[in-house]
Design a protein around this motif. Structure first.
Motif, mmCIF file in Angstrom:
data_model
loop_
_atom_site.group_PDB
_atom_site.id
_atom_site.type_symbol
_atom_site.label_atom_id
_atom_site.label_comp_id
_atom_site.label_asym_id
_atom_site.label_seq_id
_atom_site.Cartn_x
_atom_site.Cartn_y
_atom_site.Cartn_z
ATOM 1 N N GLU A 76 -4.527 -2.016 -10.955
ATOM 2 C CA GLU A 76 -5.012 -2.198 -9.588
ATOM 3 C C GLU A 76 -5.602 -0.902 -9.045
ATOM 4 O O GLU A 76 -6.622 -0.918 -8.338
ATOM 5 C CB GLU A 76 -3.880 -2.672 -8.676
ATOM 6 C CG GLU A 76 -4.353 -2.968 -7.257
ATOM 7 C CD GLU A 76 -3.306 -3.695 -6.440
ATOM 8 O OE1 GLU A 76 -3.003 -3.200 -5.340
ATOM 9 O OE2 GLU A 76 -2.816 -4.739 -6.904
ATOM 10 N N LEU A 77 -5.005 0.240 -9.381
ATOM 11 C CA LEU A 77 -5.534 1.513 -8.918
ATOM 12 C C LEU A 77 -6.932 1.771 -9.476
ATOM 13 O O LEU A 77 -7.816 2.247 -8.754
ATOM 14 C CB LEU A 77 -4.588 2.652 -9.316
ATOM 15 C CG LEU A 77 -3.337 2.789 -8.444
ATOM 16 C CD1 LEU A 77 -2.335 3.741 -9.089
ATOM 17 C CD2 LEU A 77 -3.706 3.295 -7.041
ATOM 18 N N ASP A 102 -18.156 1.169 -2.322
ATOM 19 C CA ASP A 102 -18.211 1.159 -0.860
ATOM 20 C C ASP A 102 -18.869 2.430 -0.327
ATOM 21 O O ASP A 102 -19.696 2.375 0.593
ATOM 22 C CB ASP A 102 -16.800 1.025 -0.268
ATOM 23 C CG ASP A 102 -16.228 -0.375 -0.432
ATOM 24 O OD1 ASP A 102 -17.010 -1.307 -0.718
ATOM 25 O OD2 ASP A 102 -15.002 -0.529 -0.285
ATOM 26 N N LYS A 154 2.066 1.726 -3.555
ATOM 27 C CA LYS A 154 0.950 2.145 -4.414
ATOM 28 C C LYS A 154 0.599 3.612 -4.183
ATOM 29 O O LYS A 154 0.388 4.363 -5.136
ATOM 30 C CB LYS A 154 -0.254 1.234 -4.162
ATOM 31 C CG LYS A 154 -1.455 1.547 -5.028
ATOM 32 C CD LYS A 154 -2.450 0.395 -5.069
ATOM 33 C CE LYS A 154 -2.943 -0.038 -3.733
ATOM 34 N NZ LYS A 154 -4.002 -1.082 -3.839
ATOM 35 N N GLN A 155 0.523 4.016 -2.917
ATOM 36 C CA GLN A 155 0.168 5.401 -2.613
ATOM 37 C C GLN A 155 1.261 6.368 -3.067
ATOM 38 O O GLN A 155 0.966 7.458 -3.573
ATOM 39 C CB GLN A 155 -0.090 5.568 -1.116
ATOM 40 C CG GLN A 155 -0.669 6.921 -0.748
ATOM 41 C CD GLN A 155 -1.994 7.202 -1.444
ATOM 42 O OE1 GLN A 155 -2.908 6.389 -1.399
ATOM 43 N NE2 GLN A 155 -2.099 8.347 -2.114
ATOM 44 N N ASP A 188 0.825 -1.206 0.000
ATOM 45 C CA ASP A 188 0.000 0.000 0.000
ATOM 46 C C ASP A 188 0.857 1.253 0.000
ATOM 47 O O ASP A 188 0.492 2.265 -0.614
ATOM 48 C CB ASP A 188 -0.933 0.002 1.219
ATOM 49 C CG ASP A 188 -1.981 -1.092 1.150
ATOM 50 O OD1 ASP A 188 -2.296 -1.544 0.028
ATOM 51 O OD2 ASP A 188 -2.478 -1.506 2.222
ATOM 52 N N ARG A 200 -13.925 0.009 -6.453
ATOM 53 C CA ARG A 200 -14.307 -0.525 -5.143
ATOM 54 C C ARG A 200 -14.637 0.606 -4.173
ATOM 55 O O ARG A 200 -15.604 0.520 -3.401
ATOM 56 C CB ARG A 200 -13.167 -1.380 -4.569
ATOM 57 C CG ARG A 200 -12.895 -2.657 -5.337
ATOM 58 C CD ARG A 200 -11.854 -3.503 -4.627
ATOM 59 N NE ARG A 200 -11.248 -4.440 -5.554
ATOM 60 C CZ ARG A 200 -10.006 -4.371 -5.993
ATOM 61 N NH1 ARG A 200 -9.208 -3.401 -5.578
ATOM 62 N NH2 ARG A 200 -9.538 -5.250 -6.852
ATOM 63 N N GLU A 201 -13.816 1.660 -4.198
ATOM 64 C CA GLU A 201 -14.062 2.791 -3.307
ATOM 65 C C GLU A 201 -15.409 3.440 -3.619
ATOM 66 O O GLU A 201 -16.179 3.782 -2.701
ATOM 67 C CB GLU A 201 -12.938 3.827 -3.441
ATOM 68 C CG GLU A 201 -13.099 5.012 -2.513
ATOM 69 C CD GLU A 201 -12.003 6.052 -2.663
ATOM 70 O OE1 GLU A 201 -12.105 7.111 -2.009
ATOM 71 O OE2 GLU A 201 -11.054 5.822 -3.448
ATOM 72 N N ASP A 233 -9.294 -0.273 -7.637
ATOM 73 C CA ASP A 233 -9.492 0.351 -6.327
ATOM 74 C C ASP A 233 -10.502 1.487 -6.405
ATOM 75 O O ASP A 233 -11.333 1.656 -5.502
ATOM 76 C CB ASP A 233 -8.168 0.901 -5.785
ATOM 77 C CG ASP A 233 -7.209 -0.175 -5.315
ATOM 78 O OD1 ASP A 233 -7.636 -1.342 -5.177
ATOM 79 O OD2 ASP A 233 -6.023 0.149 -5.094
#
Length: 211
Positions: A51-52, A62, A7-8, A4, A58-59, A55
């Motif tokens: 992947e980002l 959510d 990635k960030q 993480d 998904r964010e 993400d």
């Protein structure tokens, strides 16, 4: 978690510079990590990009699904809620999102760029679920011959929205908001019960009446 952290740091770099780091070595050097630490998790920046985007999807889901009114929404409202929330996520990551979309979407109009593969898989699962709910509630017409193609149809709609966002120069992407509303309204006019379904039911009734 180291993954993480990497990635960030990569995302922060793109957001600040408007482009990826020149190399994995330069990114990991900036982080004070050995280069092989990056390769424990990612083969290259392209994999990290995919992947980002997954993400982001998904964010958006959510956040949208935690709204108190989510459970009361029909399929149309859930799709709108997801789109609008995804747009807000992309606005917060504007430099990354725009450089990725502008680099890939115009090269293959109508086709899915590899960078969006992860987002596509999860989006189609989401659409499949809300359309199933819509058929159970009567919001979506049951059409066995074509309904299996609906997730791909809605993915093309999301590609349209992303492409519109990438070209939008209006204040706070207001035109993209309008495009989302119009696109979703049209799509649910098509997949919902309409004149075609009424005509089909009437013909079926006439055929059965003659037996």
């Amino acid at each position: 978690m180291e993954k993480d952290h990497i990635k960030q740091a990569y995302l922060d770099y793109v957001l600040r510079k408007g482009m990826p780091p020149a190399s994995v070595f330069k990114l990991t050097k900036k982080l004070g990590l050995p280069e092989q630490e990056f390769y424990r998790y990612y083969a290259n920046f392209d994999v990290l990009d995919r992947e980002l985007w997954a993400d982001f999807g998904r964010e958006a889901y959510d956040i949208a699904s935690k709204e108190p009114v989510w459970a009361e929404y029909g399929a149309r409202e859930k799709l709108l809620g997801f789109y609008y929330t995804l747009l807000e996520v992309l606005k917060r990551n504007r430099s990354f999102a725009l450089q990725a979309l502008r680099r890939s979407l115009h090269r293959m109009p109508g086709l899915t760029p590899r960078v969006l593969d992860g987002l596509r898989q999860e989006f189609e699962e989401f659409v499949t679920n809300i359309l199933r709910e819509g058929r159970q509630s009567g919001e979506i017409a049951t059409r066995p011959l074509i309904e299996n193609a609906y997730p791909r149809f809605f993915w093309q709609q999301l590609l349209f929205v992303l492409g519109f966002f990438a070209r939008d120069e209006s204040v706070n992407f207001e035109r993209t908001d309008a495009a989302i509303e119009k696109a979703v309204t049209l799509s649910f006019d098509l997949v919902g019960r309409n004149t075609f379904d009424s005509a089909t039911d009437f013909v079926r009734f006439l055929v059965q009446s003659r037996r």
